[in-house]
Design a protein around this motif. Sequence first.
Motif, PDB file in Angstrom:
ATOM      1  N   ALA A  75      98.986-108.928  14.503  1.00 29.75           N
ATOM      2  CA  ALA A  75      99.453-107.542  14.386  1.00 29.75           C
ATOM      3  C   ALA A  75      98.610-106.743  13.411  1.00 29.75           C
ATOM      4  O   ALA A  75      98.482-105.522  13.530  1.00 29.75           O
ATOM      5  CB  ALA A  75     100.918-107.515  13.963  1.00 29.75           C
ATOM      6  N   ALA A  76      98.000-107.439  12.442  1.00 27.99           N
ATOM      7  CA  ALA A  76      97.121-106.785  11.465  1.00 27.99           C
ATOM      8  C   ALA A  76      95.698-106.629  12.001  1.00 27.99           C
ATOM      9  O   ALA A  76      94.849-106.058  11.329  1.00 27.99           O
ATOM     10  CB  ALA A  76      97.101-107.597  10.165  1.00 27.99           C
ATOM     11  N   GLY A  77      95.458-107.180  13.178  1.00 31.16           N
ATOM     12  CA  GLY A  77      94.110-107.115  13.762  1.00 31.16           C
ATOM     13  C   GLY A  77      93.161-108.121  13.160  1.00 31.16           C
ATOM     14  O   GLY A  77      91.941-107.936  13.193  1.00 31.16           O
ATOM     15  N   LEU A  78      93.695-109.214  12.630  1.00 31.38           N
ATOM     16  CA  LEU A  78      92.868-110.205  11.939  1.00 31.38           C
ATOM     17  C   LEU A  78      92.710-111.515  12.704  1.00 31.38           C
ATOM     18  O   LEU A  78      92.262-112.502  12.130  1.00 31.38           O
ATOM     19  CB  LEU A  78      93.448-110.481  10.546  1.00 31.38           C
ATOM     20  N   ARG A  84     101.023-103.926  10.089  1.00 30.35           N
ATOM     21  CA  ARG A  84     100.576-102.561   9.761  1.00 30.35           C
ATOM     22  C   ARG A  84     100.275-102.434   8.268  1.00 30.35           C
ATOM     23  O   ARG A  84      99.280-101.825   7.866  1.00 30.35           O
ATOM     24  CB  ARG A  84     101.677-101.587  10.194  1.00 30.35           C
ATOM     25  N   MET A  85     101.137-103.042   7.442  1.00 26.54           N
ATOM     26  CA  MET A  85     100.922-102.977   5.995  1.00 26.54           C
ATOM     27  C   MET A  85      99.649-103.728   5.602  1.00 26.54           C
ATOM     28  O   MET A  85      98.837-103.223   4.815  1.00 26.54           O
ATOM     29  CB  MET A  85     102.144-103.538   5.265  1.00 26.54           C
ATOM     30  N   ILE A  86      99.464-104.916   6.144  1.00 24.49           N
ATOM     31  CA  ILE A  86      98.268-105.707   5.831  1.00 24.49           C
ATOM     32  C   ILE A  86      97.018-104.956   6.273  1.00 24.49           C
ATOM     33  O   ILE A  86      96.021-104.903   5.539  1.00 24.49           O
ATOM     34  CB  ILE A  86      98.354-107.101   6.491  1.00 24.49           C
ATOM     35  N   LYS A  87      97.071-104.377   7.451  1.00 25.02           N
ATOM     36  CA  LYS A  87      95.916-103.620   7.965  1.00 25.02           C
ATOM     37  C   LYS A  87      95.566-102.463   7.031  1.00 25.02           C
ATOM     38  O   LYS A  87      94.398-102.241   6.708  1.00 25.02           O
ATOM     39  CB  LYS A  87      96.208-103.111   9.375  1.00 25.02           C
ATOM     40  N   ARG A  88      96.574-101.740   6.590  1.00 22.58           N
ATOM     41  CA  ARG A  88      96.320-100.611   5.680  1.00 22.58           C
ATOM     42  C   ARG A  88      95.762-101.104   4.346  1.00 22.58           C
ATOM     43  O   ARG A  88      94.816-100.512   3.807  1.00 22.58           O
ATOM     44  CB  ARG A  88      97.598 -99.806   5.446  1.00 22.58           C
ATOM     45  N   ASN A 105     103.065 -96.300  -3.434  1.00 23.10           N
ATOM     46  CA  ASN A 105     103.369 -96.706  -4.804  1.00 23.10           C
ATOM     47  C   ASN A 105     102.439 -97.850  -5.237  1.00 23.10           C
ATOM     48  O   ASN A 105     101.936 -97.874  -6.360  1.00 23.10           O
ATOM     49  CB  ASN A 105     104.835 -97.122  -4.905  1.00 23.10           C
ATOM     50  N   PHE A 106     102.214 -98.812  -4.341  1.00 28.67           N
ATOM     51  CA  PHE A 106     101.335 -99.933  -4.647  1.00 28.67           C
ATOM     52  C   PHE A 106      99.914 -99.433  -4.935  1.00 28.67           C
ATOM     53  O   PHE A 106      99.256 -99.918  -5.852  1.00 28.67           O
ATOM     54  CB  PHE A 106     101.336-100.948  -3.496  1.00 28.67           C
ATOM     55  N   ALA A 107      99.461 -98.459  -4.175  1.00 33.14           N
ATOM     56  CA  ALA A 107      98.119 -97.902  -4.395  1.00 33.14           C
ATOM     57  C   ALA A 107      98.007 -97.295  -5.798  1.00 33.14           C
ATOM     58  O   ALA A 107      96.970 -97.439  -6.458  1.00 33.14           O
ATOM     59  CB  ALA A 107      97.788 -96.863  -3.331  1.00 33.14           C
TER      60      ALA A 107
END
Length: 149
Positions: free
Chosen positions: A145-148, A114-118, A48-50
Amino acid sequence: MDGSVSFCAGAIVTPEANPIEPQLIKFEKKIEAGAEFIQTQAVYDLDNFAKFMDYAKQFPVKILAGIILLTSAPMGRFMNKNVAGVNVPQELIDEMSSAPKGRALDKGIEIAGRMIKRIQEEKMCDGVHIMAIGREELVPDILSAAGLS
């Protein structure tokens, strides 16, 4: 203090509002009034955000997605019932519910990461605002967790 201070005008938008049309009108008015950046209300439904971002990208404004750390399934249900414009999808609530006893917070960190990564991988917006309400010490874990980190 010597010199002057520069400010950057910002505003908010609720991309998960239903109906969305009044929010889009307000969004445009805020930009016309001089908003240079927009921070969203908490987003959990990234599809939805996209769709919102497909519309929003036509405007010359930076957008930060609001990411609120879920700490439990009851928190997700509470937000759905009591926080206007927030929609925690049932599948995320179910995922939080399925966490082993005492591990819901870890699951929330995983979901936020996961959300931040996506968001980053799909270049949905310009950045995120992590809101780990009362648990700010967990922001590094969310970034990890976001890989950052």
